[in-house]
Design an enzyme around this catalytic site. Structure first.
Site, short mmCIF file in Angstrom:
data_model
loop_
_atom_site.label_atom_id
_atom_site.label_comp_id
_atom_site.label_asym_id
_atom_site.label_seq_id
_atom_site.Cartn_x
_atom_site.Cartn_y
_atom_site.Cartn_z
N PHE A 50 9.95 5.47 -5.45
CA PHE A 50 10.97 5.17 -4.44
C PHE A 50 12.27 5.89 -4.80
CE2 PHE A 50 14.09 2.43 -2.30
CZ PHE A 50 13.51 2.32 -1.05
N ASP A 84 8.75 -1.76 -10.90
CA ASP A 84 9.41 -2.10 -9.65
C ASP A 84 8.37 -2.81 -8.78
OD1 ASP A 84 10.46 -2.18 -7.06
OD2 ASP A 84 11.70 -0.41 -7.42
N TYR A 104 13.57 -9.42 0.13
CA TYR A 104 13.72 -9.36 1.60
C TYR A 104 12.53 -8.71 2.29
CZ TYR A 104 15.62 -4.77 0.22
OH TYR A 104 15.80 -3.55 -0.35
N LYS A 105 11.52 -8.28 1.52
CA LYS A 105 10.31 -7.72 2.14
C LYS A 105 9.28 -8.84 2.30
CE LYS A 105 11.62 -3.15 0.57
NZ LYS A 105 11.58 -2.15 -0.50
N ARG A 107 3.63 3.70 8.36
CA ARG A 107 3.21 2.53 7.57
C ARG A 107 2.98 1.34 8.50
NH1 ARG A 107 7.48 1.48 2.83
NH2 ARG A 107 8.74 0.99 4.67
C1 LIG Z 1 12.76 -1.55 -0.92
C2 LIG Z 1 12.74 -0.97 -2.29
C3 LIG Z 1 13.89 -0.92 -3.07
C4 LIG Z 1 15.20 -1.36 -2.50
O1 LIG Z 1 16.27 -1.34 -3.39
P1 LIG Z 1 17.65 -2.00 -2.94
O2 LIG Z 1 18.50 -1.92 -4.11
O3 LIG Z 1 17.35 -3.38 -2.47
O4 LIG Z 1 18.17 -1.20 -1.78
C5 LIG Z 1 13.78 -0.44 -4.36
N1 LIG Z 1 12.59 -0.01 -4.85
C6 LIG Z 1 11.46 -0.02 -4.11
C7 LIG Z 1 10.17 0.42 -4.68
C8 LIG Z 1 11.51 -0.49 -2.80
O5 LIG Z 1 10.41 -0.49 -2.06
#
Ligand SMILES: *Cc1c(COP(=O)(O)O)cnc(C)c1O
Length: 403
Positions: free
Chosen positions: A124, A203, A228-229, A377
């Protein structure tokens, strides 16, 4: 098979988790929502809980509420850790955003170990940027592995990258890939990293609440993830940090705030961190997002992660069946591993025209998302996505591709 909508309805009728859909705010005339892997839906209980916290705790009790609010980051962390990560008590705390939590834990690992950082070139973006910034600030090498676009990082490749790098401080990967949905073999990769003398930082943004995670038996060192996911904590709800108990004395995070202090209200002259996971906190926690995250964790805990994962494997398998029957013959390819044990809760369909197709799906009332260069997705959080939703969404994509 010949897919029919009746068959999809029968699968819903046989689904033991279908009752949980009623727990969410859903407009029956609204779009088909397959983007809960970006922002989960609003649980009804969360709306009620937030109204109560806003009216009573904030509106009436005001600053006095800090008496119990102050314990929330560790309390919610323990609940999330026990029900979604199989962590032990005192190993998880709710923090800031995933990005900030990743920075803090990666910094702590680099301060404790010499050598390079290993990650995946397809990780990511925020992870790659944070790790690149830390590599520059600490004079380390950042090794970005080139992995298969569908299957993601494998243990052998991680072992080889560590050997090639010589000395490695930290291996940091996403457990489930945000693009392909590939699910890493966490125990095997952790073993490979440990054999090279490195710490692991996972992560879990696309894992938590989506797949069964067992950080304890995997021997994982550090982890972060958002709420939040798949946890349905709402926009900007706080991320969590996991630090294996045995490492908590050895590791020191860089943002020395007063919420980490042994005696916060002594307002003392020097930073004197509390023992344990509290030392990983920094400043005032976002209480409203935190209680929303707590409600999201409770809902998943009530439904049970084993049942959630079992349904998720069926939903994604159904999507793959529809792909094979309808989309493979007309120019799309599967961007997600075929083995259900090797994928998370979304399925990616690849097509050269993916960005335009995604926009057309949205116009037709199907919310998915596009990820560069060529993936659409289809996110399928099992608490509220039905088999008929998957049927209708894939049917819409089939019509667009045929048209
Ligand atoms: C959604 C996501 C993030 C989001 O990071 P934020 O700091 O909340 O913006 C980070 N890593 C991965 C793998 C994600 O899917």
């Amino acid at each position: 098979m010949t897919a029919t909508r009746d068959d999809a309805s029968e699968r819903d009728a046989a689904d033991g988790l279908v009752v949980w859909r009623d727990e969410f705010v859903i407009d029956p005339d609204g779009p088909i929502y397959l983007d809960g892997n970006s922002l989960g839906r609003l649980p009804k209980r969360t709306r009620a809980r937030l109204a109560q916290v806003i009216d009573d705790d904030w509106g009436r009790d005001l600053v006095g509420s800090w008496e119990h609010w102050v314990d929330l980051p560790a309390q919610v962390g323990d609940l999330l850790g026990a029900s979604l990560l199989l962590a032990r008590g005192g190993e998880v705390v709710m923090g800031d955003s995933t990005t900030v939590c990743l920075y803090k834990l990666a910094s702590a690992a680099l301060a404790a170990r010499p050598g390079a950082i290993v990650t995946d070139a397809a990780n990511f973006p925020t992870d790659r940027y944070v790790l690149a910034g830390l590599a520059e600030a600490t004079g380390r090498r950042l090794v970005q592995m080139d992995c298969d676009a569908v299957d993601g990082p494998e243990a052998d490749a991680v072992a080889q990258a560590c050997t090639d790098a010589g000395e490695v401080a930290l291996v940091s990967l996403s457990h489930v890939s945000y693009r392909s949905g590939a699910l890493c073999d966490m125990p095997a990769i952790t073993d490979a990293a440990h054999a090279a003398g490195a710490l692991t930082l996972w992560d879990l943004c696309h894992s938590v609440g989506a797949v069964e995670v067992d950080l304890t038996s995997a021997g994982a060192d550090l982890a972060v993830g958002c709420t939040y996911k798949y946890v349905n904590g709402g926009p900007g709800s706080p991320a969590f940090m996991y630090v294996r108990a045995e490492l908590q004395d050895e590791l020191h995070q860089p943002i020395w705030g007063w919420f980490a202090q042994r005696d916060q209200f002594a307002m003392g002259p020097a930073h004197d961190p509390a023992p344990g996971i509290t030392a990983f906190l920094s400043g005032t926690p976002p209480i409203l997002g935190l209680v929303a995250a707590e409600e999201g964790v409770r809902l998943l805990d009530l439904a049970g992660m084993a049942a959630v994962r079992a349904k998720s494997e069926c939903l994604t398998a159904y999507a793959v069946e529809l792909f094979d029957e309808w989309l493979a013959p007309i120019g799309a390819s599967l961007g997600t591993p075929r083995d259900p044990r090797r994928r998370g809760a979304h399925v990616s369909i690849r097509h050269p025209d993916a960005e335009r197709l995604c926009a057309l799906l949205q116009e037709g009332g199907v919310v998915t998302d596009f990820r560069t260069p060529d993936s659409i997705r289809f996110g399928m959080p099992p608490l509220y996505v039905r088999f008929v939703d998957v049927f209708d969404a894939f049917d819409a994509l089939r019509a667009l591709l045929a048209g």
